[in-house]
Design a protein around this motif. Structure first.
Motif: not given
Lengths: 129, 152
Positions: A31-35, A55-59
């Motif tokens: 997640y962190k690297q993808t963002l 939440l992670r999905k929508s962000e």
């Protein structure tokens, strides 16, 4: 709702291409690297699993919409995605920065367009009836 | 309505992708004392510098939002309630939540830049510059969303 045959076809489509990307292309897992990659505009495709927290999905989806990057909802959980990527840890979010030799982005787009077309036809039929 | 939402969904697969952390983008600050405050990116540094080896952005944001104003209030009361307190800060990208909004306020780059943080009077001047520009824009009634507190 999704038949076993369709599921098998879908898995064939995506798993093979994912494995090729792992070998020949560039990707980031997690997640962190993808963002980070999305913020820099380098992501070409983002893949989320079905058990990714909402939440992670929508962000991630919001960031991807801002960056005009495609998002694909993988029909499997993080364990299945990690198996598809041949990794020994669970992966919930992954981003492809360079597809390498594969046509994963184009074929997933075509798959999604076919889904949208079928659903649109389905809805039109409902309205006509 | 269903069709439009499906088209939007299909439109998510547009071929081009781009950077969106650019000047004039509105972001929500997520960190510490200015969390959930709205800010505008003044300058983005994607590759980092020697003191900050990570991507960061200089933002100018709103510390105290302007208070609610109604038609029944007198002019003096309205000007008092329309005051904005601003802040100027440098944040890591991971401490900012980008939004789809943008605000094209031309902040003076010679006054608001990353060098002001060494010197308190300079920082004060930068904040003052941001405050003046924000209040000007607020009075015109544009970019309403930016001047509203985030309700949650």
């Amino acid at each position: 709702m999704v038949t076993a045959k369709k599921m098998k076809k879908y898995l064939e489509l995506i798993n093979f291409r994912l494995q090729l990307v792992m070998k020949s292309g560039k990707y980031v897992l997690g997640y962190k690297q993808t963002l980070k990659i999305i913020r820099h505009g380098k992501a070409k495709l983002v893949i989320l699993t079905n058990n990714c927290s909402a939440l992670r999905k929508s962000e991630t989806e919001y960031h991807a919409v801002l960056a005009k990057t495609g998002v694909h909802h993988y029909k499997g959980n993080n364990i299945e995605l990690s198996t598809a990527c041949r990794k020994h840890y669970r992966v919930c979010t992954l981003s492809i920065t360079d597809p390498g030799d594969t046509d994963i982005i184009i074929s997933l787009e075509a798959y999604q367009n076919r889904l949208v077309k079928n659903k649109t036809i389905f809805f039109f039929n409902k309205i006509w009836l | 309505m269903a069709l439009s939402s499906f088209l939007l969904w299909a439109g998510l697969f547009a071929a081009e992708m781009g950077k969106f952390m650019k000047p004039e983008k509105v972001v929500l600050v997520l960190a510490r004392c200015y969390s959930t405050h709205k800010a505008v990116i003044v300058k983005n540094i994607d590759d980092g510098t020697s003191d900050r080896p990570y991507s960061h952005a200089l933002v100018a944001g709103i510390d105290h939002y302007p208070r609610k104003v109604t038609a029944a209030m007198g002019k003096k009361k309205i000007t008092k309630r329309s005051k904005i307190k601003s802040f100027v800060k440098v944040y890591n990208y991971s401490r900012l939540m980008p939004t789809r909004y943008s605000v094209d306020i031309p902040l003076d780059k010679t006054v608001v830049n990353t060098d002001v943080f060494r010197d308190p009077p300079l920082k004060c001047k930068a904040r003052q510059e941001a405050r003046v520009k924000f209040e000007e824009r607020y009075k015109t009634g544009k970019n309403k969303w930016f001047f509203q507190k985030l309700q949650f």
